[in-house]
Design an enzyme around this catalytic site. Sequence first.
Site, short mmCIF file in Angstrom:
data_model
loop_
_atom_site.label_atom_id
_atom_site.label_comp_id
_atom_site.label_asym_id
_atom_site.label_seq_id
_atom_site.Cartn_x
_atom_site.Cartn_y
_atom_site.Cartn_z
N SER A 138 0.85 -1.19 0.00
CA SER A 138 0.00 0.00 0.00
C SER A 138 0.88 1.23 0.00
CB SER A 138 -0.93 0.02 1.22
OG SER A 138 -0.19 0.33 2.37
N CYS A 139 0.35 2.33 -0.50
CA CYS A 139 1.10 3.59 -0.53
C CYS A 139 0.09 4.73 -0.45
CB CYS A 139 1.95 3.70 -1.79
SG CYS A 139 1.00 3.75 -3.32
N PRO A 140 0.59 5.96 -0.21
CA PRO A 140 -0.36 7.05 0.07
C PRO A 140 -1.37 7.31 -1.06
CG PRO A 140 1.86 7.69 0.68
CD PRO A 140 1.97 6.39 -0.05
N THR B 22 2.06 0.98 -4.93
CA THR B 22 1.37 -0.22 -4.47
C THR B 22 1.51 -1.35 -5.48
OG1 THR B 22 -0.26 1.16 -3.34
CG2 THR B 22 -0.90 -1.11 -3.81
#
Lengths: 510, 150
Positions: A8-10, A16
């Site tokens: 996951s990433c912002p 991601t």
Amino acid sequence: MNIVAVTSCPTGIAHTYMAAEALEQAARDAGHALSVETQGAAGAEPLDPAVIAAADAVIFAADVEVRDRERFAGKPTVTAPVKRAIQDAAGLVAEAVRAAEERSDTAPAPSGETAPLDTAPAPATKVTEGAGLGARLRQWLMTGVSYMIPFVAAGGILIALAFMLGGAEVAAKVNGGTFQGRTYEEITDLSALVEQAGYAGVLFKIGAIAFSMLVPILSGFIAYAMADRPGIAPGVVGGLLADAIGAGFLGGLVTGLAAGALVMAISRVKVPRALAGIMPVVVIPLVSCLVIGALVIIVIGQPIASAQQAMTDWLDGLKGANALLLGALLGLMMAFDMGGPVNKVAYTFGLAGLAAGNLTVMAAVMAAGMTPPIALALATVLRPKLFTPAERKAGEAAWLLGASFITEGAIPFAAADPLRVIPSLMAGSAVTGALSMQFAATSRAPHGGIWVIGLIGKPGLYVVALLAGIAVSAACVIAAKHVGRAVPAAASGAAAAEAPAPSERAATVA
Amino acid sequence: MTELITPDLVDLDLKAADRHEAARALAARLAAAGRVTDVEGFLADVRAREEQMPTGIEGGIGIPHARSAHVTAPSLAFGRSADGVDFGAADGPAHLIFLIAAPEGGGPEHMTILAALARRLVHESFKRSLATAPAPGAVVDLINREVIGT
């Protein structure tokens, strides 16, 4: 080997998926089966529970909180920033394989508790490895403690050296107060320190300043462990205020946990886009510091002061009571919070006795304050496997700190595992306090520990009282550490307590 | 659905002193194609993302990106820089720069295509082909073939 991963990433549109692809490739190249759940903007396709159940290891390559991570509880886990999965997927897969192998080498974990910290690249802080709340709580506390220990060691040893070189009066010379009938002014102008208190005074002052950071650092880094960098400001501010109202390290535990929880909650609030940019810079620090600060000053401060007054009045009423019981009671109080409000009441009671010419109470108070660090140092030597590497290091300094009546040497142990450690220490200190009173040992010095043995009446029996309490506390700590959980990660040589440098953490915050 | 990338969104000789200039140059192409309605607003979103953590990836890749209200369709603008543009990766400047624009309220089908693109970006062969593609049309064909499978 079967591995599952969550990425996951912002923003959820690039890293991601790059991380997912890189991990799949790396696992294929290394001959492992790997399934990824991409928690990105395209919506997460949850991993099949059967796949999770069959997995030997878990990789979290996540820069934002992994959703529903309790699904992975108890599995050997490796946690890394999402970028690392892209740039070094092979290394991450190898780490996961190693974590799985280490797990199968040791006995199967009884619960999530001993879980994954041993292999995570950034262990003590990113506590989220699917462990239960109890284990996470312990890891949060351990992170705070590991950052606090250098301050305890440096400050404590400097103060001990100051007593050795300058005698017990050095504290009065620097902080102001009365010693042996002579009254000193507090030295507020540090440029006059050498002249008025000598080099021992300089050592004492540096040590005292280092000690003044114990509670802020403990509180700040507990909050950091929970909520990453945004936790530090409210944690430190809360800790400083806890120190200022005399709430001691237990107050620091409370402010650290409260600050961490508050920031975690605030960062989950969905805010309008226009506001999102200023959230981390302005809104979160402002709101969290304000709330935690107000909590300490308005909500906690007054009750602590009232309770201290009530305890003081109560102790005053006990003056004629059985010496043995009074000694035991003072011992319990000294060891309860090590510099916190209860300890302060007992210590002040000792000082009042000293001023009134009753030297036995002072002796009992000092002895009861010396046993906790020494007992813990002894316990780390007798049963090193029960303690984390950071605790064992703290144990090395604790001998000297205890001998110098610097009870704070026990705080790292008590803060990391309060429910087991504090009662054990109270038991031993009660024994020491009671025996010291029973032997009618006296002290004409309000601090200094073993270095002011010349001012102690009946020094031989005094030492007997100390040794008895040390033996009781060490035995209780060792017994208590066996209750309710397996031997901590220390057993596998893990640096569970060695929290990573903030710079390493920085990457995972974004 | 509109194509992810068209030849006019490709700049095989991107000249930019820093990552902000690079993003600006590529964003201008998106705006000219009508895919971005407000260049300044979109760039602010990209910069906000970039400031959280640089988007440079080891191996000479920069992927400035944002979900933004100023984007009308999921889009990719591609720039190739011989000199390289620093995107904060540890091993040096980026030579392949992908500006990824996602509409703010984009549904899953929009995002899936960007996800597929992101997955291709870690493939060596894909990167090599992009580094040597002779013309914008070749880049577009390559991306359409690899990402969308057409």
